[in-house]
Design an enzyme around this catalytic site. Sequence first.
Site, PDB file in Angstrom:
ATOM      1  N   GLU A  35       0.828  -1.214   0.000  1.00  0.00           N
ATOM      2  CA  GLU A  35       0.000   0.000   0.000  1.00  0.00           C
ATOM      3  C   GLU A  35       0.861   1.262   0.000  1.00  0.00           C
ATOM      4  O   GLU A  35       0.519   2.252  -0.633  1.00  0.00           O
ATOM      5  CB  GLU A  35      -0.961   0.003   1.197  1.00  0.00           C
ATOM      6  CG  GLU A  35      -2.065  -1.033   1.099  1.00  0.00           C
ATOM      7  CD  GLU A  35      -2.976  -0.841  -0.112  1.00  0.00           C
ATOM      8  OE1 GLU A  35      -3.022   0.254  -0.685  1.00  0.00           O
ATOM      9  OE2 GLU A  35      -3.646  -1.829  -0.504  1.00  0.00           O
ATOM     10  N   LEU A  78      11.421   4.522  -7.483  1.00  0.00           N
ATOM     11  CA  LEU A  78       9.979   4.514  -7.192  1.00  0.00           C
ATOM     12  C   LEU A  78       9.437   5.919  -6.913  1.00  0.00           C
ATOM     13  O   LEU A  78       8.241   6.148  -6.990  1.00  0.00           O
ATOM     14  CB  LEU A  78       9.698   3.651  -5.951  1.00  0.00           C
ATOM     15  CG  LEU A  78       9.153   2.247  -6.144  1.00  0.00           C
ATOM     16  CD1 LEU A  78       8.855   1.605  -4.803  1.00  0.00           C
ATOM     17  CD2 LEU A  78       7.892   2.239  -6.992  1.00  0.00           C
ATOM     18  N   TYR A 118      -6.017   6.107   4.977  1.00  0.00           N
ATOM     19  CA  TYR A 118      -6.201   5.124   3.904  1.00  0.00           C
ATOM     20  C   TYR A 118      -5.428   3.831   4.195  1.00  0.00           C
ATOM     21  O   TYR A 118      -5.978   2.723   4.144  1.00  0.00           O
ATOM     22  CB  TYR A 118      -5.757   5.714   2.553  1.00  0.00           C
ATOM     23  CG  TYR A 118      -5.560   4.636   1.532  1.00  0.00           C
ATOM     24  CD1 TYR A 118      -6.654   4.079   0.885  1.00  0.00           C
ATOM     25  CD2 TYR A 118      -4.295   4.105   1.282  1.00  0.00           C
ATOM     26  CE1 TYR A 118      -6.492   3.036  -0.006  1.00  0.00           C
ATOM     27  CE2 TYR A 118      -4.125   3.059   0.395  1.00  0.00           C
ATOM     28  CZ  TYR A 118      -5.229   2.538  -0.248  1.00  0.00           C
ATOM     29  OH  TYR A 118      -5.067   1.489  -1.112  1.00  0.00           O
ATOM     30  N   ASP A 136      -9.385   5.662  -1.662  1.00  0.00           N
ATOM     31  CA  ASP A 136      -8.263   6.115  -2.499  1.00  0.00           C
ATOM     32  C   ASP A 136      -8.866   6.779  -3.743  1.00  0.00           C
ATOM     33  O   ASP A 136     -10.093   6.969  -3.817  1.00  0.00           O
ATOM     34  CB  ASP A 136      -7.331   4.947  -2.861  1.00  0.00           C
ATOM     35  CG  ASP A 136      -7.986   3.950  -3.803  1.00  0.00           C
ATOM     36  OD1 ASP A 136      -9.215   4.028  -4.018  1.00  0.00           O
ATOM     37  OD2 ASP A 136      -7.262   3.083  -4.336  1.00  0.00           O
TER      38      ASP A 136
END
Length: 349
Positions: A35, A78, A118, A136
């Site tokens: 996540e 990333l 979240y 999300d």
Amino acid sequence: MTPGFRNALTKWYAANRRSLPWRDRPSPYRVWISEIMLQQTRVETVREYFRRFLKRFPNIRALAESDEESVLQAWSGLGYYRRACMLHAAARRIIRLYGGRFPRDRASVLDLPGVGRYTTGAILSIAFNQPEPIVDGNVERVFARLHALGDSVKSKSGREFIWQVATEHVERGNAEGHKPGDLNQALMELGATVCKPEPECKACPVRRWCKAFKANDVDHYPVLPARAKPKPKRYLFAAVRDDAGRVLLVKRGRDDRSSLLPVGMWELPHAEWKGSMQKAWSMIETAHGLEVSITGKPASCRHAIMDYRLTLAVQPCTGVAANGTWFTLNEARNAAIASATRKLLDCLE
Ligand code: SF4
């Protein structure tokens, strides 16, 4: 939304869910890592990073006992590198406060560095089967269309509305016997594969409950605020090589905000190029104690960071420096570097 909606959605999810590495054996650690990686990053990009990261740091203890540089190195490419630092800090906290076992109550999970509402909902519902909501971008879009939400999904009222319907969805679904993790993931999957920005309503399992579809007004939703135009900025970089052809990389301290590039990563010495090139170059030379000779013309490339559109110019040169570390190009590519630095190294070749 009705029980019929949740039945149709979860049935569709069971038949259509994509096979994703983090969906096998969804332990708290695997859900958490995935996540955090998936924030601001596409699923296809995350797949390979997730596999490599889990191989290198197979559990919370391995992550906590590594140094931050190793975590940043595994994260290199990333983007949004603060996520990696927070992940590392959170792993250390889990070892210190909970003996290495992931906490399972909302307040403790929410208190971990880098973990927001979240991610808390994702970990608690998917790994611990608790009826906690997730919102999300995908869930936002799906609910905005299902309810034909007139408010912007980024406004206070819009956000409150979406969180409220997401909470009802998972609590009622749980009471009806559905798994909370499936209820949440089904919504996200619908948003990712069917109710996309360009939706495929013909293939949608819940279109009979969709107000936007019934009104033939799907394109109107979700209502979003006007996007600000990206602001331009320009940086000048020094690609200093030594006699062996190695390249000089430096690191900025945590508090040094002189650049938009992420702190804590290896980077080429650089400065913002506001006035003349000579002025920017002098700033670089002074900051790093460079004594160099120019060896070629500068090359340049574009890069986007947050709300900025960057022009990155890189000046090849040879010489010596008072600070920094020399890397072969291969070593530099495997070090903890940001995507912008990777682009600049590409420019050098
Ligand atoms: Fe989204 Fe279309 Fe399904 Fe409505 S009918 S939820 S707009 S895909």
